[in-house]
Write a protein that holds these residues in place. Structure first.
Motif, PDB file in Angstrom:
ATOM      1  N   SER A  10       8.144  11.184  10.176  1.00 19.25           N
ATOM      2  CA  SER A  10       6.859  11.307   9.512  1.00 19.25           C
ATOM      3  C   SER A  10       5.722  11.073  10.455  1.00 19.25           C
ATOM      4  O   SER A  10       6.107  10.245  11.540  1.00 19.25           O
ATOM      5  N   ALA A  11       4.646  11.451  10.424  1.00 17.37           N
ATOM      6  CA  ALA A  11       3.534  10.843  11.009  1.00 17.37           C
ATOM      7  C   ALA A  11       2.204  10.571  10.308  1.00 17.37           C
ATOM      8  O   ALA A  11       2.185  10.954   9.138  1.00 17.37           O
ATOM      9  N   LEU A  12       1.544   9.636  10.902  1.00 20.37           N
ATOM     10  CA  LEU A  12       0.459   8.861  10.200  1.00 20.37           C
ATOM     11  C   LEU A  12      -1.058   9.004  10.800  1.00 20.37           C
ATOM     12  O   LEU A  12      -0.916   8.601  12.096  1.00 20.37           O
ATOM     13  N   LEU A  56       7.916   7.950  12.289  1.00 18.35           N
ATOM     14  CA  LEU A  56       7.868   6.849  11.185  1.00 18.35           C
ATOM     15  C   LEU A  56       8.656   7.318  10.192  1.00 18.35           C
ATOM     16  O   LEU A  56       9.216   8.511   9.968  1.00 18.35           O
ATOM     17  N   PRO A  57       9.025   6.374   9.442  1.00 15.25           N
ATOM     18  CA  PRO A  57      10.058   6.782   8.012  1.00 15.25           C
ATOM     19  C   PRO A  57       9.222   7.153   6.949  1.00 15.25           C
ATOM     20  O   PRO A  57       8.169   7.487   7.201  1.00 15.25           O
ATOM     21  N   SER A  58       9.823   7.228   5.761  1.00 15.28           N
ATOM     22  CA  SER A  58       9.237   8.123   4.664  1.00 15.28           C
ATOM     23  C   SER A  58       8.444   6.996   3.958  1.00 15.28           C
ATOM     24  O   SER A  58       7.720   7.713   2.993  1.00 15.28           O
ATOM     25  N   THR A  59       8.379   5.694   4.162  1.00 15.80           N
ATOM     26  CA  THR A  59       7.533   4.976   3.528  1.00 15.80           C
ATOM     27  C   THR A  59       7.030   3.613   4.625  1.00 15.80           C
ATOM     28  O   THR A  59       7.882   3.088   5.183  1.00 15.80           O
ATOM     29  N   THR A  79       0.290 -12.332  -1.614  1.00 19.99           N
ATOM     30  CA  THR A  79      -0.493 -11.045  -1.861  1.00 19.99           C
ATOM     31  C   THR A  79       0.142  -9.568  -1.193  1.00 19.99           C
ATOM     32  O   THR A  79       0.359  -9.864  -0.054  1.00 19.99           O
ATOM     33  N   PRO A  80       0.487  -8.527  -1.913  1.00 26.27           N
ATOM     34  CA  PRO A  80       1.422  -7.633  -1.273  1.00 26.27           C
ATOM     35  C   PRO A  80       0.456  -6.511  -0.390  1.00 26.27           C
ATOM     36  O   PRO A  80      -0.557  -6.446  -0.622  1.00 26.27           O
ATOM     37  N   LEU A  81       1.237  -5.913   0.493  1.00 24.86           N
ATOM     38  CA  LEU A  81       0.644  -4.793   1.182  1.00 24.86           C
ATOM     39  C   LEU A  81       0.987  -3.706   0.143  1.00 24.86           C
ATOM     40  O   LEU A  81       2.042  -3.431  -0.723  1.00 24.86           O
ATOM     41  N   VAL A  82      -0.039  -2.662   0.244  1.00 25.89           N
ATOM     42  CA  VAL A  82       0.349  -1.372  -0.591  1.00 25.89           C
ATOM     43  C   VAL A  82       1.305  -0.340   0.178  1.00 25.89           C
ATOM     44  O   VAL A  82       1.264  -0.218   1.220  1.00 25.89           O
ATOM     45  N   ALA A  83       2.170   0.373  -0.706  1.00 27.65           N
ATOM     46  CA  ALA A  83       3.413   1.259  -0.117  1.00 27.65           C
ATOM     47  C   ALA A  83       2.512   2.454   0.069  1.00 27.65           C
ATOM     48  O   ALA A  83       1.526   3.024  -0.836  1.00 27.65           O
ATOM     49  N   HIS A  84       2.922   3.193   1.010  1.00 25.82           N
ATOM     50  CA  HIS A  84       2.381   4.460   1.507  1.00 25.82           C
ATOM     51  C   HIS A  84       3.362   5.485   1.707  1.00 25.82           C
ATOM     52  O   HIS A  84       4.192   5.620   3.032  1.00 25.82           O
ATOM     53  N   PRO A  85       3.732   6.444   0.765  1.00 29.34           N
ATOM     54  CA  PRO A  85       4.654   7.259   0.943  1.00 29.34           C
ATOM     55  C   PRO A  85       4.181   8.464   2.039  1.00 29.34           C
ATOM     56  O   PRO A  85       3.321   8.816   1.990  1.00 29.34           O
ATOM     57  N   LEU A  86       5.156   8.584   3.026  1.00 27.10           N
ATOM     58  CA  LEU A  86       4.889   9.715   4.115  1.00 27.10           C
ATOM     59  C   LEU A  86       5.795  10.879   4.070  1.00 27.10           C
ATOM     60  O   LEU A  86       6.882  10.709   4.306  1.00 27.10           O
ATOM     61  N   PRO A  87       5.467  12.344   3.973  1.00 22.96           N
ATOM     62  CA  PRO A  87       6.490  13.332   3.608  1.00 22.96           C
ATOM     63  C   PRO A  87       7.265  13.508   4.937  1.00 22.96           C
ATOM     64  O   PRO A  87       6.422  13.530   5.983  1.00 22.96           O
ATOM     65  N   VAL A  88       8.381  13.375   4.976  1.00 24.56           N
ATOM     66  CA  VAL A  88       9.212  13.906   6.235  1.00 24.56           C
ATOM     67  C   VAL A  88       8.972  15.182   6.701  1.00 24.56           C
ATOM     68  O   VAL A  88       8.562  16.167   5.772  1.00 24.56           O
TER      69      VAL A  88
END
Length: 355
Positions: A81-83, A156-159, A195-204
């Motif tokens: 993936s790319a962001l 990048l991976p998927s999350t 305090t957690p970080l937010v998860a960001h799904p990334l489509p493969v």
């Protein structure tokens, strides 16, 4: 008495400014400009991020949205993936003070976990990292009043979990505190020790454009005076916190903290307690001077302490005068509170005094 405040561990949710302490070296994902098409990691990402006035900047925000108007090219490897990361600073009125002028150093890091800070004080490996300006604080500074470049990450991976830290005047502010800015954290419940970080799904196989709100730790200066006689000498550690709850409990969210290792409210002295606050408020400010030094650095209500709380039907309430309000763009705020209650059970002798 039972403590009603949760200890804020800043070091537990934000890494230090030394990059080695943030999880090791940069994975070979970012750092070089791949050219105009941006198909590999690039610090310029193909365009400006837009005006900082677009930022939502509310501490209750989860810290991210999908940026529909920003194109992001697919990854070079279709199995990954790319962001494209758009960092949007909270709109702020900057000053001429270098610590609060909006000119400093920013680092964006990607992780595979919501909790990159480990219990032993270490950090999870950094999946990818980019700095603005490239090369770190010694390479100059960026200006939050100007559009920021889009940061592109490839392979990048998927999350992923994004952590962004900006430091106004790094040379004068080596610790996380007022004039530090945070992005990627879930601050909806205030400041927590985890305090957690937010998860960001990334489509493969796709490029995802993501907007991250960058929230300021505004300077908060709390001045403490008193209207009651202290049980001891009126000297000791002081702590103040900001909460939206006028009747605070152990579950009340905290959006600010100020500390003074040894404050004096003896005689006619008033104590100045520096710290920070996030979000636009309004908040109630609660203050404690641990006259006998019994709390050992925590945020509780030890016997003999002076506090700004009032007893109300067996519980506590904060006076209306403790309500902290300020301009939504204010970078530096202040509040005066009165210590009007001494907690019962003070020891016979006070061995704590300020130098």
């Amino acid at each position: 008495m039972r403590a009603w405040l949760t200890v804020i561990g800043l070091g537990s949710f934000v890494c230090g400014l030394a990059l080695a302490a943030c999880g090791g070296t940069n994975a070979a994902i970012g750092g070089s400009d791949a050219g105009a098409d941006g198909t590999a990691s690039s610090t310029d990402g193909g365009g400006d991020a837009g005006s900082s006035n677009d930022a939502a900047g509310d501490a209750s925000d989860a810290g991210s949205t999908t940026e529909a108007g920003l194109a992001c090219a697919p990854p070079s490897n279709p199995g990954q993936s790319a962001l494209c990361l758009l960092i949007v600073p909270e709109s702020m009125t900057f000053t001429s003070d270098p610590k609060f002028d909006g000119k400093g150093w920013l680092v964006a890091q990607l992780f595979t976990t919501a909790q990159p800070n480990l219990p032993d004080g270490g950090s999870a490996p950094v999946l990818a990292m980019q700095e603005l300006p490239p090369g770190g604080p010694d390479a100059g500074s960026i200006d939050l009043s100007q559009p920021l470049p889009v940061l592109r990450f490839d392979g990048l991976p998927s999350t992923v979990y994004v952590r962004v830290v900006f430091v106004d005047d790094p040379a004068a502010n080596p610790q996380v505190g007022a004039s530090t800015w945070l992005g990627g954290f879930d601050l909806s419940a205030g400041l927590l020790s985890s305090t957690p970080l937010v998860a960001h799904p990334l489509p493969v196989g796709e490029g995802t454009a993501l907007s991250i709100d960058l929230v300021a730790l505004r300077e908060m200066i709390v001045t403490m005076n008193r209207s009651v006689a202290p049980a001891g000498n009126g000297e000791g550690p002081a702590t103040a916190v900001a909460t939206p709850d006028q009747s605070p409990t152990s579950a009340s969210p905290l959006f600010g903290e100020a500390t003074n290792a040894c404050a004096r409210v003896d005689g006619t002295n008033t104590a100045v307690v520096p710290g920070f606050v996030i979000g636009k408020g309004p908040y109630y400010v609660a203050g404690v001077v641990d006259d006998f030094g019994l709390d050992d650095g925590g945020l509780s209500l030890p016997p003999g302490a002076l506090t700004s709380l009032e007893v109300d039907g067996g519980g506590f309430v904060l006076p209306a005068a403790n309500l902290l309000t300020y301009d939504p763009k204010a970078y530096r705020v202040s509040q005066t509170i009165t210590l009007n209650y001494v907690l019962p059970g003070a020891p016979a002798a006070d061995t704590v005094s300020c130098p």
